[in-house]
Design a protein around this motif. Structure first.
Motif, mmCIF file in Angstrom:
data_model
loop_
_atom_site.group_PDB
_atom_site.id
_atom_site.type_symbol
_atom_site.label_atom_id
_atom_site.label_comp_id
_atom_site.label_asym_id
_atom_site.label_seq_id
_atom_site.Cartn_x
_atom_site.Cartn_y
_atom_site.Cartn_z
ATOM 1 N N GLU A 1 52.384 85.811 -28.680
ATOM 2 C CA GLU A 1 51.039 86.207 -28.255
ATOM 3 C C GLU A 1 50.130 84.971 -28.122
ATOM 4 N N ASP A 2 50.236 84.030 -29.079
ATOM 5 C CA ASP A 2 49.439 82.795 -29.009
ATOM 6 C C ASP A 2 49.746 82.038 -27.713
ATOM 7 N N VAL A 3 51.025 81.930 -27.406
ATOM 8 C CA VAL A 3 51.444 81.159 -26.220
ATOM 9 C C VAL A 3 50.984 81.868 -24.946
ATOM 10 N N LEU A 4 51.155 83.177 -24.878
ATOM 11 C CA LEU A 4 50.731 83.909 -23.686
ATOM 12 C C LEU A 4 49.223 83.776 -23.465
ATOM 13 N N LYS A 5 48.454 83.869 -24.528
ATOM 14 C CA LYS A 5 47.003 83.699 -24.411
ATOM 15 C C LYS A 5 46.665 82.293 -23.924
ATOM 16 N N GLY A 6 47.306 81.293 -24.512
ATOM 17 C CA GLY A 6 47.045 79.911 -24.136
ATOM 18 C C GLY A 6 47.431 79.602 -22.707
ATOM 19 N N ALA A 7 48.437 80.331 -22.221
ATOM 20 C CA ALA A 7 48.905 80.117 -20.838
ATOM 21 C C ALA A 7 48.106 80.932 -19.832
ATOM 22 N N GLY A 8 47.149 81.718 -20.322
ATOM 23 C CA GLY A 8 46.330 82.519 -19.419
ATOM 24 C C GLY A 8 47.082 83.712 -18.854
ATOM 25 N N ALA A 9 48.087 84.185 -19.606
ATOM 26 C CA ALA A 9 48.912 85.270 -19.087
ATOM 27 C C ALA A 9 48.805 86.549 -19.916
ATOM 28 N N ALA A 10 48.024 86.520 -20.971
ATOM 29 C CA ALA A 10 47.949 87.722 -21.831
ATOM 30 C C ALA A 10 46.767 88.598 -21.438
#
Length: 195
Positions: free
Chosen positions: A186-195
């Motif tokens: 979830e952290d990575v998806l948010k950081g990648a602008g994909a969440a």
């Protein structure tokens, strides 16, 4: 958490052979769902994706070349070649994706990549080794611990560790030793602008 626009996703050994009873009990039944979500996010945002396959040199291994087990799991194979960004296919016969063909370090540096995310199988084996080497080579390595899994393991002196214990040990060693930042999908998806 900030994910670079050209951060690479390194998908390690998500192969059918790991579905064999040969390996024993595994952890994290959510691993495949999280791996798929990260591949989709990387492909949708045009970031580079590296697919790594382990070609075992041990006769009878579930990952032996030429066997069904050597192939990627269907959800990975179906996604290969579907992204709008660069893609690399690496084969290896050891624990680190940096000791494969073609040369992962050269490809990443050639593309100006300074950050990568490791997902796949197994947490404490090829994933951890790839993350450690990446840290040593100067990359900013992210390790979403819920986008991977491992198996119970027996060691010396009659010692054993469960898959969960091995996962915790890997997370503490990598994060505490500053080889990588252990995070969540979830952290990575948010950081990648994909969440």
């Amino acid at each position: 958490m900030e994910i670079n626009e050209n951060a690479a996703l390194v998908v390690v050994d998500v192969q059918k052979g790991f579905e064999s009873e040969f390996w024993g009990r595994r952890n994290n039944p959510e691993a495949e769902r999280n791996i798929a979500a990260l591949i989709d996010a990387w492909q949708e945002t045009g970031r580079p994706v590296v697919f790594v396959r382990h070609d075992s040199k041990q006769a009878g291994s579930p990952l032996e070349p030429g066997t069904e087990g050597n192939g990627f799991k269907d959800f990975v194979e179906e996604r290969r070649g579907k992204g709008s960004g660069p893609e690399l296919f690496v084969t290896k016969s050891v624990n680190s994706a940096f000791y494969g063909e073609p040369d992962l370090d050269a490809w990443l540096k050639g593309a100006g990549v300074g950050q990568f995310v490791v997902v796949g199988i197994q947490t404490n084996m090829c994933n951890e080794t790839t993350a450690r080497m990446g840290g040593n080579l100067g990359y900013d390595v992210l390790f979403p611990i819920d986008a991977m899994h491992t198996f119970d393991l027996a060691g010396p002196f009659g010692w054993t560790q469960s898959a969960e214990e091995l996962t915790r040990a890997t997370a503490v060693s990598l994060h505490g030793g500053r080889f990588a930042r252990v995070v969540s999908t979830e952290d990575v998806l948010k950081g990648a602008g994909a969440a």
